[in-house]
Scaffold this motif. Structure first.
Motif, PDB file in Angstrom:
ATOM      1  N   GLU A 220      54.866  14.043  37.387  1.00  0.00           N
ATOM      2  CA  GLU A 220      55.615  15.150  36.797  1.00  0.00           C
ATOM      3  C   GLU A 220      54.636  16.111  36.146  1.00  0.00           C
ATOM      4  N   ILE A 221      55.044  17.365  36.070  1.00  0.00           N
ATOM      5  CA  ILE A 221      54.225  18.374  35.402  1.00  0.00           C
ATOM      6  C   ILE A 221      54.882  18.771  34.099  1.00  0.00           C
ATOM      7  N   ASP A 222      54.054  19.315  33.183  1.00  0.00           N
ATOM      8  CA  ASP A 222      54.514  19.821  31.894  1.00  0.00           C
ATOM      9  C   ASP A 222      55.223  18.761  31.052  1.00  0.00           C
TER      10      ASP A 222
ATOM     11  N   SER B 287      49.710  20.531  31.789  1.00  0.00           N
ATOM     12  CA  SER B 287      49.651  19.073  31.673  1.00  0.00           C
ATOM     13  C   SER B 287      50.371  18.440  32.853  1.00  0.00           C
ATOM     14  N   ALA B 288      49.997  17.199  33.152  1.00  0.00           N
ATOM     15  CA  ALA B 288      50.628  16.458  34.248  1.00  0.00           C
ATOM     16  C   ALA B 288      50.456  14.968  34.002  1.00  0.00           C
ATOM     17  N   LEU B 289      51.451  14.206  34.443  1.00  0.00           N
ATOM     18  CA  LEU B 289      51.411  12.745  34.364  1.00  0.00           C
ATOM     19  C   LEU B 289      51.503  12.207  35.784  1.00  0.00           C
ATOM     20  N   PHE B 290      50.473  11.476  36.197  1.00  0.00           N
ATOM     21  CA  PHE B 290      50.411  10.940  37.559  1.00  0.00           C
ATOM     22  C   PHE B 290      50.352   9.418  37.481  1.00  0.00           C
ATOM     23  N   THR B 291      51.254   8.761  38.211  1.00  0.00           N
ATOM     24  CA  THR B 291      51.315   7.296  38.214  1.00  0.00           C
ATOM     25  C   THR B 291      51.291   6.802  39.650  1.00  0.00           C
ATOM     26  N   ARG B 292      50.411   5.843  39.907  1.00  0.00           N
ATOM     27  CA  ARG B 292      50.344   5.187  41.209  1.00  0.00           C
ATOM     28  C   ARG B 292      50.253   3.692  40.947  1.00  0.00           C
ATOM     29  N   GLY B 293      51.363   3.011  41.189  1.00  0.00           N
ATOM     30  CA  GLY B 293      51.390   1.582  40.878  1.00  0.00           C
ATOM     31  C   GLY B 293      51.238   1.363  39.393  1.00  0.00           C
ATOM     32  N   GLU B 294      50.220   0.586  39.008  1.00  0.00           N
ATOM     33  CA  GLU B 294      49.941   0.315  37.596  1.00  0.00           C
ATOM     34  C   GLU B 294      48.762   1.130  37.078  1.00  0.00           C
ATOM     35  N   THR B 295      48.474   2.245  37.722  1.00  0.00           N
ATOM     36  CA  THR B 295      47.427   3.163  37.269  1.00  0.00           C
ATOM     37  C   THR B 295      48.072   4.485  36.906  1.00  0.00           C
ATOM     38  N   GLN B 296      47.768   4.967  35.706  1.00  0.00           N
ATOM     39  CA  GLN B 296      48.425   6.173  35.211  1.00  0.00           C
ATOM     40  C   GLN B 296      47.424   7.054  34.474  1.00  0.00           C
TER      41      GLN B 296
ATOM     42  N   GLY C 196      42.992  -0.225  39.136  1.00  0.00           N
ATOM     43  CA  GLY C 196      42.348   0.274  40.338  1.00  0.00           C
ATOM     44  C   GLY C 196      42.398   1.779  40.485  1.00  0.00           C
ATOM     45  N   SER C 197      41.262   2.368  40.807  1.00  0.00           N
ATOM     46  CA  SER C 197      41.093   3.783  41.177  1.00  0.00           C
ATOM     47  C   SER C 197      41.682   4.743  40.149  1.00  0.00           C
ATOM     48  N   SER C 198      41.315   4.585  38.881  1.00  0.00           N
ATOM     49  CA  SER C 198      41.768   5.529  37.861  1.00  0.00           C
ATOM     50  C   SER C 198      41.088   6.888  38.021  1.00  0.00           C
ATOM     51  N   SER C 199      39.890   6.921  38.590  1.00  0.00           N
ATOM     52  CA  SER C 199      39.234   8.207  38.818  1.00  0.00           C
ATOM     53  C   SER C 199      40.003   9.024  39.853  1.00  0.00           C
ATOM     54  N   MET C 200      40.575   8.360  40.853  1.00  0.00           N
ATOM     55  CA  MET C 200      41.367   9.082  41.847  1.00  0.00           C
ATOM     56  C   MET C 200      42.689   9.567  41.246  1.00  0.00           C
ATOM     57  N   ALA C 201      43.239   8.810  40.316  1.00  0.00           N
ATOM     58  CA  ALA C 201      44.423   9.281  39.594  1.00  0.00           C
ATOM     59  C   ALA C 201      44.087  10.505  38.755  1.00  0.00           C
ATOM     60  N   THR C 202      42.862  10.551  38.224  1.00  0.00           N
ATOM     61  CA  THR C 202      42.414  11.711  37.454  1.00  0.00           C
ATOM     62  C   THR C 202      42.355  12.952  38.332  1.00  0.00           C
ATOM     63  N   VAL C 203      41.860  12.800  39.561  1.00  0.00           N
ATOM     64  CA  VAL C 203      41.801  13.933  40.481  1.00  0.00           C
ATOM     65  C   VAL C 203      43.211  14.471  40.753  1.00  0.00           C
ATOM     66  N   CYS C 204      44.140  13.588  41.036  1.00  0.00           N
ATOM     67  CA  CYS C 204      45.512  14.009  41.346  1.00  0.00           C
ATOM     68  C   CYS C 204      46.185  14.642  40.132  1.00  0.00           C
ATOM     69  N   ALA C 205      46.064  13.999  38.980  1.00  0.00           N
ATOM     70  CA  ALA C 205      46.687  14.540  37.771  1.00  0.00           C
ATOM     71  C   ALA C 205      46.035  15.850  37.367  1.00  0.00           C
TER      72      ALA C 205
ATOM     73  N   ALA D   5      47.885  19.451  36.919  1.00  0.00           N
ATOM     74  CA  ALA D   5      47.822  20.146  35.632  1.00  0.00           C
ATOM     75  C   ALA D   5      47.243  21.552  35.784  1.00  0.00           C
ATOM     76  N   LEU D   6      46.285  21.731  36.694  1.00  0.00           N
ATOM     77  CA  LEU D   6      45.718  23.056  36.923  1.00  0.00           C
ATOM     78  C   LEU D   6      46.793  24.028  37.422  1.00  0.00           C
ATOM     79  N   MET D   7      47.607  23.564  38.372  1.00  0.00           N
ATOM     80  CA  MET D   7      48.674  24.430  38.868  1.00  0.00           C
ATOM     81  C   MET D   7      49.722  24.696  37.800  1.00  0.00           C
ATOM     82  N   ASP D   8      49.988  23.697  36.960  1.00  0.00           N
ATOM     83  CA  ASP D   8      50.948  23.903  35.878  1.00  0.00           C
ATOM     84  C   ASP D   8      50.426  24.916  34.868  1.00  0.00           C
ATOM     85  N   ALA D   9      49.098  24.981  34.697  1.00  0.00           N
ATOM     86  CA  ALA D   9      48.502  25.918  33.743  1.00  0.00           C
ATOM     87  C   ALA D   9      48.418  27.336  34.290  1.00  0.00           C
TER      88      ALA D   9
END
Length: 434
Positions: free
Chosen positions: A23-25, A33-42, A128-137, A141-145
């Motif tokens: 979700e964004i904002d 801002s954005a919240l990105f969740t994939r499995g148990e990585t957020q 697992g792969s929290s850096s990839m979650a950072t890329v997605c989030a 967030a950039l588009m939301d801004a």
């Protein structure tokens, strides 16, 4: 089970991505801002837009430069259920943050884009792969801004399980255990059109080209699956920044006016920033002055812009201005008709009716329309008139200018002195004779 039955620890298929939610904002205060969740990585990522004064100084042993885009990655201990002191960034934070930053940087606008961009990714949960979650989030967030990024950037972490008999299994979107116990951690980031960044850690001696090809193709399929979900969340960047984000206006001025805008000791620009609540940055580029005005108050930006335009404006004789009375004297009033430019409105130029005194005519701060009727070529002082904007009363003759008056005799027409010469200004004794 992974090699023989093609089933993973959590029951997924080898190429299956965990459940996605985004979700964004979610936060009202950040600029994006954005919240990105994939499995148990957020990842909870926020974007802050700053001025050129907020650029990051990057220093090495041999160089020094400034960066208008930077990303901070935070991995608090509670994200993995641990209890330990919160200390400064370590190897994990630096490495993972750098990978995410380099991946997103490919889409960051350059050139005339005025903002300095800072992304902060806080990992709230990690498996697992929290850096990839950072890329997605971060991309969301950039588009939301309202940052005009042309495409989304997504990321996925690939794993590998091998056995002595040569059998192997490539895993998409690996878990923490699959990362720890497996033979490869291969992170791939990119858009729908190509790759933005890769990073690989392997525990085996090497990989064959067949394994690499299969891993890249499987990573592409997983990345496209994630990107589809991201585009469903927000398809393109917002057309404008948030209402509470800093607004920016840029104006190009001639080099000779840079000093006038800054003022002696920075007095003019400092007073202007204080009055309008803006941040003003001036740079000399290609023999021109680039003036950038930042504020989260649109009215303040417009006021600062109009003031600067007034400072660099060249007054023209015959032009009508809306002025403000800055001081009243017995002989007239001083009127600011352009920012930082004042002229004298003489008592004789206020009205066609003769005024004996300035009492009650003007007060400081009064608005008055004036016409610039002359500029002193020696002193540069401005002469203003208000009565020039009013129709002349019927029957009142127009008073000729001093240079046009004919009632003053020329030197050659003055009476002769008794000694045959001409009486001049220096002949004080005979000034009233004849």
């Amino acid at each position: 089970m992974m090699l023989d039955e093609r089933i993973r620890l959590d029951g997924r298929q080898l190429n299956e991505v965990r459940q996605l939610a985004m979700e964004i904002d979610p936060l009202p205060t950040p600029h994006g801002s954005a919240l990105f969740t994939r499995g148990e990585t957020q990842s909870l990522s926020t974007v802050t837009l700053g001025t050129p004064l907020d650029e990051l100084l990057v220093e090495t042993a041999a160089s020094s430069s400034y960066s208008k885009f930077y990303l901070h990655y935070n991995f608090p201990p509670f994200s993995t259920g641990e209890t330990r002191p919160m200390r400064g960034p370590g190897r994990r934070e630096i490495g993972h943050g750098n990978l995410a930053m380099r991946s997103l940087k490919q889409m960051i606008p350059t050139g005339d884009y005025p903002y300095t961009i800072r992304i902060i990714s806080d990992i709230l949960e990690s498996n697992g792969s929290s850096s990839m979650a950072t890329v997605c989030a971060g991309s969301l967030a950039l588009m939301d801004a309202g940052v005009p990024v042309p495409k989304h950037v997504g990321g996925i972490a690939m794993g590998l399980i091998t056995r002595e008999d040569g059998k192997y299994a490539i895993l998409s979107d690996i878990l923490g255990d699959e990362d720890h116990l497996g033979d490869m951690d291969f992170k791939v980031t990119g858009t729908r059109d190509g790759i933005c960044g890769v990073q690989m850690d392997i525990k085996v001696d090497g990989l064959s080209m067949d394994v690499m090809r299969e891993a890249l193709m499987q990573a592409k399929a997983g990345r496209l699956h994630i990107l589809d979900a991201m585009y469903n969340c927000i398809e393109k960047a917002h057309d404008d920044v948030k209402p509470h984000a800093p607004r920016m206006v840029k104006i190009i001025i001639d080099k000779e006016f840079i000093g006038a805008v800054i003022g002696p000791g920075g007095k003019v620009i400092q007073e202007l920033q204080k009055e309008t609540g803006t941040t003003i940055n001036i740079e000399e580029v290609n023999d021109k002055g680039e003036v950038s005005i930042f504020s989260n108050d649109k009215e303040g930006v417009n006021k600062a812009l109009e003031t600067i335009k007034g400072i660099i404006a060249v007054p023209e004789v015959g032009t009508i201005y809306e002025g403000t009375v800055k001081g009243v004297k017995e002989f007239g009033a001083f009127v600011e008709f352009l920012p930082k430019k004042e002229g004298l409105l003489h008592i004789s130029e206020i009205s066609w009716k003769r005024l004996e005194t300035m009492d009650g005519v003007f007060n400081d701060g009064d608005k008055v329309q004036v016409k610039l009727i002359a500029v002193d070529p020696k002193t540069g002082k401005y002469k203003l008139s208000h009565k020039a904007l009013e129709p002349r009363p019927e029957g009142m003759p127009e008073r000729p200018e001093r240079s046009e008056r004919s009632d003053r005799p020329e030197r050659r027409d003055r009476p002769e002195r008794r000694d045959g010469g001409f009486r001049g200004n220096g002949d004080r004794n005979n000034r009233h004779n004849g």
